[in-house]
Design an enzyme around this catalytic site. Structure first.
Site, PDB file in Angstrom:
ATOM      1  N   PHE A 145       0.829  -1.203   0.000  1.00  0.00           N
ATOM      2  CA  PHE A 145       0.000   0.000   0.000  1.00  0.00           C
ATOM      3  C   PHE A 145       0.862   1.251   0.000  1.00  0.00           C
ATOM      4  CE2 PHE A 145      -2.160  -3.286   2.457  1.00  0.00           C
ATOM      5  CZ  PHE A 145      -3.474  -3.249   2.002  1.00  0.00           C
ATOM      6  N   ASP A 146       0.424   2.265  -0.729  1.00  0.00           N
ATOM      7  CA  ASP A 146       0.903   3.618  -0.506  1.00  0.00           C
ATOM      8  C   ASP A 146       0.237   4.133   0.767  1.00  0.00           C
ATOM      9  OD1 ASP A 146       2.109   6.143  -1.015  1.00  0.00           O
ATOM     10  OD2 ASP A 146       0.271   6.831  -1.975  1.00  0.00           O
ATOM     11  N   GLY A 147       0.749   5.252   1.289  1.00  0.00           N
ATOM     12  CA  GLY A 147       0.212   5.787   2.537  1.00  0.00           C
ATOM     13  C   GLY A 147      -0.837   6.859   2.332  1.00  0.00           C
TER      14      GLY A 147
END
Length: 302
Positions: A164-166
């Site tokens: 995941f990106d944040g």
């Protein structure tokens, strides 16, 4: 008496074009219209569809049920703009490939997004950006599965790995907005000052929580599911992220703070089965290495 662990479930909704390679029939639809598409699908009804971009992910998700000895822990639901008539080929192909898909919604050309919440899905994956945006606007985690030129990924028994990106994915886009408006120095100063204030959750927080609960059903040192945060953030803005996840009670297996480096080689090194990011340019680079879902949410997407 049911315990908290007895109630742990993960529900993923997926469109037919994300699950299978429907490029030939979709081309007929775009070039000749719905009647020709209907005739094409009926004519090819006995031909099994080849796996699509998200097929390996779905296979690994459903394999978790076998490892747990409980077919109800992970459920995959088919949500499709097909009619039940044209959708028959899709379900037949799913069962041919050994996917235990029991529930489906065929909406006859209408967007199926309204059924994501009705089925209690934690995630919706689709090849249609419009359906994904509608689902996100309705408060559901959703991503557009992009065409990928990545080589076939691993075997079915390998560990499932999700990255995941944040900001604007796991977390809200408030920090990303500040960065775009006032630059890196102001962003870092603000994040350092707010290091002990948890970030608001983004559209994928609920999905991550569900994954974390599912992961806890396995031994910590032998879980067949592994998660990673792959973010452009670096020090000093990393602290707020770490403290946010701690406040949520969530453990990510790996956290990569890249300080602006390109994500693609790190995603390949992590061996991600899928990566979720809000920024189109990151997704375009990532899809050359791994299956990628674009999350059209937040300031980067207007």
């Amino acid at each position: 008496m049911m315990t908290e662990m007895d109630e742990v479930r993960l529900v993923v909704a997926i469109s037919s074009r994300a699950l299978f390679d429907l490029s030939a029939s979709h081309r007929v639809f775009e070039e000749q219209g719905v009647d020709a598409y209907h005739a094409y699908q009926i004519a090819h009804e006995q031909e099994v569809l080849e796996p699509g971009v998200a097929f390996p992910l779905v296979r690994k998700l459903m394999n978790l049920n076998d490892l747990l000895g409980d077919r109800g822990r992970v459920e995959v639901i088919l949500l499709s703009r097909n009619s039940s008539d044209t959708g028959l080929r899709v379900l037949t192909s799913a069962h041919h490939h050994g996917l235990d898909i029991e529930r489906a919604a065929f909406t006859g050309g209408e967007s199926p997004y309204r059924y994501v919440a009705a089925f209690g899905a934690h995630l919706f994956l689709s090849a249609d950006p419009t359906d994904v945006r509608l689902a996100l606007d309705a408060g559901c985690a959703a991503a557009t599965v992009l065409p990928s030129s990545a080589p076939p990924h691993g075997d079915d028994d390998a560990q499932l790995r999700i990255a995941f990106d944040g900001d604007a994915v796991l977390f809200s886009d408030e920090a990303e907005r500040l960065y775009r408006q006032q630059g890196l120095a102001v962003f870092n100063a603000s994040e350092s000052a707010a290091a002990h204030d948890p970030l608001p959750g983004g559209p994928f927080k609920g999905f991550l929580v569900a994954l974390h609960r599912l992961q806890r059903l396995f031994p910590a040192d032998a879980a067949p599911l592994r998660t990673a945060l792959v973010t452009s953030r670096g020090a000093p803005s990393h602290e707020r992220v770490i403290r946010t996840l701690r406040a949520w009670g969530i453990r990510l297996d790996e956290s990569l703070f890249l300080g602006g480096l390109g994500k693609s080689p790190f995603l390949e090194a992590f061996d991600a089965d899928i990566f979720f990011d809000d920024q189109a340019e990151h997704c375009e680079a990532a899809r050359l290495r791994v299956a990628t879902g674009h999350v059209p949410h937040g300031v980067a997407n207007g």
